[in-house]
Design an enzyme around this catalytic site. Structure first.
Site, PDB file in Angstrom:
ATOM      1  CE  LYS A 117      -2.187   5.648  -4.640  1.00  0.00           C
ATOM      2  NZ  LYS A 117      -3.052   5.156  -3.541  1.00  0.00           N
ATOM      3  CB  THR A 119      -3.450  15.132  -1.485  1.00  0.00           C
ATOM      4  OG1 THR A 119      -4.736  14.605  -1.199  1.00  0.00           O
ATOM      5  CG2 THR A 119      -3.371  16.552  -0.957  1.00  0.00           C
ATOM      6  NE  ARG A 141      -7.495   5.529 -10.310  1.00  0.00           N
ATOM      7  CZ  ARG A 141      -7.696   4.597  -9.390  1.00  0.00           C
ATOM      8  NH1 ARG A 141      -8.322   3.479  -9.707  1.00  0.00           N
ATOM      9  NH2 ARG A 141      -7.284   4.759  -8.156  1.00  0.00           N
ATOM     10  CE  LYS A 152     -11.462   7.526  -2.483  1.00  0.00           C
ATOM     11  NZ  LYS A 152     -10.951   6.936  -3.726  1.00  0.00           N
ATOM     12  CB  ALA A 371      -7.382  -0.101  -8.138  1.00  0.00           C
ATOM     13  CG  PHE A 402      -5.600  -0.146  -4.240  1.00  0.00           C
ATOM     14  CD1 PHE A 402      -6.358   0.691  -3.437  1.00  0.00           C
ATOM     15  CD2 PHE A 402      -6.274  -1.095  -4.992  1.00  0.00           C
ATOM     16  CE1 PHE A 402      -7.740   0.577  -3.367  1.00  0.00           C
ATOM     17  CE2 PHE A 402      -7.664  -1.216  -4.924  1.00  0.00           C
ATOM     18  CZ  PHE A 402      -8.384  -0.383  -4.111  1.00  0.00           C
ATOM     19  CG  PHE A 497      -1.342  13.572   8.536  1.00  0.00           C
ATOM     20  CD1 PHE A 497      -2.712  13.714   8.395  1.00  0.00           C
ATOM     21  CD2 PHE A 497      -0.660  12.805   7.592  1.00  0.00           C
ATOM     22  CE1 PHE A 497      -3.394  13.111   7.348  1.00  0.00           C
ATOM     23  CE2 PHE A 497      -1.335  12.196   6.544  1.00  0.00           C
ATOM     24  CZ  PHE A 497      -2.710  12.355   6.425  1.00  0.00           C
ATOM     25  CD1 TRP A 526      -5.114  18.295   2.946  1.00  0.00           C
ATOM     26  CD2 TRP A 526      -4.461  19.228   4.866  1.00  0.00           C
ATOM     27  NE1 TRP A 526      -6.233  18.439   3.736  1.00  0.00           N
ATOM     28  CE2 TRP A 526      -5.862  19.012   4.919  1.00  0.00           C
ATOM     29  CE3 TRP A 526      -3.821  19.806   5.963  1.00  0.00           C
ATOM     30  CZ2 TRP A 526      -6.633  19.351   6.036  1.00  0.00           C
ATOM     31  CZ3 TRP A 526      -4.589  20.153   7.080  1.00  0.00           C
ATOM     32  CH2 TRP A 526      -5.972  19.922   7.102  1.00  0.00           C
TER      33      TRP A 526
END
Length: 673
Positions: A117, A119, A141, A152, A371, A402, A497, A526
């Site tokens: 999200k 990205t 955020r 992460k 979240a 999320f 992808f 990306w």
């Protein structure tokens, strides 16, 4: 005669200068059109690591970026060369300026592999600004350092759609989370100290220390006068209070078993999930069990994200309930006398931080509420400032944490209710591999060295149109329907992808439109940057030109139980809810205290529409169990707990910090992806 004319002439010239100066000042205070200079990208194939891409681009000096987007010099406070705080005085200067279009990026139910999200937010803004030449702003955020060093890694986007410099974005930034940690733990220290002093001193001794004589004069501080007023005591002369009034004033009488405030730290530390405090001999046996939460789970973080100004933040900080007295009355931060000090600690954190994308588009980074037990969205203030700056024809793109059932629902029912802002478009992010998982494919965790995990991941990369159909007809369709509950048009962004086949891409876009999306487009940001999201930007522009019929899911007047039931049934698809006796008792208590009109912030697993993380797709035939209900009165919401929610992540066997290092010669950081 000649001399007598000099005075009036001089006065007239001075008046003319004053008028001209005032005119120039007034013009300087008006909205300034953008002169944004985009940064050129030359994407490489194969795509290098995130940090290599970030370092290959030279960001514009932040003062230049600020000037390009119409900020006055006095409206920014630089933190180094590439980031700056933006002062809230901007809102007053541009109060008559119409807002731009408001775009929310949400997602299907996330999988451990990540759907991208952030990205998408950055790629979309790069496309709007650098390629369609439309004023646009990203609002994101601030990432927590706990997951960054734990499980992460970085959270600045990825590939050729990033916030730069990505090291600064992912680490301390401008210190907002540290300010929240300091403020939160000051409250915790005040609670335990107050309980100790009340337990070991008589009323008279307590009173003489709380209202000391300074140079022979005793005075109440303003925050103490406010407490007297709440107690119904009008007297402001400390010597004139009756013994019973003194006792009421000095004794909060906090019940140690009902203290709800926890300490926080911005590190994943599982051994702080339950601790014992007060074991030193100086604490005279006042031992109690408590815990640490991750810093972003602090109510102060949620307040930062929802406040609309310094005054509102100060009021909310004072309203925070830290526990209950033995007689069952809520005790607040203002009762402790600490809320003014909290505002001082937070006075700089309330200003959003200005950064930029790889293509030189502006980004506000501000707040990062958890979240699950909070609403998981960046700040109201960042969005408001950005909406003024982009102008009437511009776009502000913000992200909800999320899936749409959690972050988007909270964005609408909590954040939009607090801000008064109304969204124009929802961008719903999906990936082929996640849709396959929701369609019945293997349920995988984040890839590791375990061969079975890699094998399951590999299965999701093989073409399987049947799984794609099932995933689209279940989870994707449901999340589109959730957005339509609020009357907002949806554009599906398929984050592509390299293992996705053209047949799978076409199928997802077709089924998304058949499910009610205004449009559905494949995105290649990306690998290509903003150029790879031009089609998405055009679809968002088109959807944003349509009338929005935004509506809340429930009225504030709706009873707490019915608000919870409406979310469970209409958003999650549950048959009904089941309240534990403890949850029902809490509802009765909150109604008695006058908190019944607050919005609901569900604390639920993000990995399923239901309360069971293993249930993918669109689960049906389930009852949602509400085991407990808590309240963040300062932030302004009630949060039911669905199942067991951890507010302190733990470190895995091999945390990310194994790969993070610093070159002492070049000062370059490695390992943040």
């Amino acid at each position: 005669m000649e001399m007598s004319g000099v005075g009036p002439l001089t006065a007239a010239l001075r008046m003319q200068n004053v008028v001209q100066s005032s005119s120039r000042w007034a013009q300087g205070q008006q909205y300034r059109p953008w002169t944004l200079r985009s940064l050129k990208l030359q994407p490489l194939s194969p795509v290098p690591s995130d940090i290599e891409i970030s370092r290959a681009q030279t960001p514009k000096p932040v003062d230049q970026l600020a000037q390009e987007i119409g900020l006055l010099q006095e409206e920014t406070e630089a933190y180094g060369r590439t980031k700056a705080k933006v002062r809230l005085s901007l809102l007053d200067r541009l109060r008559e300026q119409p807002d731009g279009k408001y775009v929310l990026v949400a997602g299907i139910t996330p999988t451990p592999l990540g759907e991208g999200k952030s990205t998408v937010v950055i790629g979309l803004v790069q496309a709007l600004s650098a390629h369609l030449k439309l004023n646009s702003f990203a609002c994101l955020r601030q990432p927590s350092q706990g997951p960054t060093f734990g499980v992460k890694g970085g959270a600045a986007g990825g590939g050729y759609a990033q916030v730069i410099p990505m090291e600064e974005f992912n680490l301390h930034l401008t210190g907002d989370i540290h300010a929240i940690t300091a403020a939160n733990n000051l409250v915790a220290a005040a609670i335990d100290a107050r309980m100790l002093h009340e337990a070991t001193q008589k009323d008279k001794a307590l009173y003489s220390r709380l209202v000391p004589s300074v140079n022979g004069v005793r005075r109440f501080s303003p925050i103490q006068i406010a407490r007297l007023r709440r107690l119904g005591i009008s007297e402001i002369d400390p010597s004139a209070l009756m013994p019973q009034e003194v006792s009421s004033f000095v004794r909060l009488d906090l019940d140690p078993a009902k203290v709800t405030w926890q300490r926080v730290v911005d590190t994943n530390d599982r051994f702080l999930r339950k601790i014992t405090v007060g074991q030193a001999s100086t604490e005279k046996g006042h031992v109690r069990e408590t815990q640490f939460d991750i810093a972003v789970a602090s109510e102060i973080m949620a307040i930062l994200a929802l406040a609309d100004g310094l005054g509102d933040m100060k009021t909310r900080l004072g309203r925070m309930v830290v526990g209950s007295s033995r007689s069952g009355q809520p005790v607040t931060a203002e009762d402790l006398g600490v809320s003014g000090a909290l505002a001082v600690l937070m006075k700089d954190a309330i200003k959003p931080t200005l950064m930029q994308t790889l293509e030189g588009s502006p980004v506000f980074v501000h707040a990062g509420p958890f979240a699950n037990i909070a609403h998981g969205n960046s700040s109201v203030l960042a969005d408001k400032l950005a909406l003024k700056l982009v102008g009437e024809d511009g776009f502000v793109v913000t992200e909800a944490g999320f899936g749409a059932d959690i972050g988007m629902e909270k964005f609408f029912n909590i954040k939009c209710r607090a801000s008064g802002l109304r969204p124009n478009v929802v961008v719903l992010v999906a990936t082929v591999r996640a849709l396959k998982m929701h369609g019945g494919g293997p349920n995988v965790s984040r890839p590791s060295i375990l061969s079975v995990v890699w094998q399951r991941c590999a299965l999701l990369t093989l073409q399987n149109l049947s799984l794609v159909v099932k995933g689209c007809s279940s989870n994707l369709r449901k999340q589109i329907q959730i957005a339509h509950l609020f009357g907002v048009p949806v554009v599906v962004a398929l984050n592509v992808f390299k293992t996705d086949t053209q047949a799978e891409i076409d199928l997802v876009c077709q089924m998304a439109k058949e499910s009610g999306a205004s449009d559905a487009v494949p995105c290649h940001h990306w690998a290509r940057g903003g150029r790879g999201s031009v089609e998405l930007a055009q679809a968002v522009k088109q959807a944003g030109s349509q009338p929005s019929h935004f509506q809340f899911l429930y009225s504030q007047e709706t009873p707490i139980v019915e608000k919870i039931r409406m979310i469970a049934q209409k958003v999650y698809g549950a048959d009904d809810i089941e309240l534990s006796p403890e949850a029902q008792a809490k509802i009765d208590y909150y109604n008695q205290q006058g908190y019944g009109k607050l919005p609901i912030c569900m604390a639920k697993t993000h990995l399923s529409l239901s309360h069971l993380p293993e249930k993918k797709g669109t689960p049906t035939g389930f009852t949602l169990p509400i085991r407990d209900i808590r309240a963040s009165i300062g932030a302004g919401f009630i949060y039911p707990l669905v199942g067991t929610m951890s507010t302190m992540p733990g470190l895995p066997t091999r945390p990310c910090f194994y790969d993070i290092d610093l070159d002492p010669v070049t000062e370059e950081i490695t390992g943040l992806f």
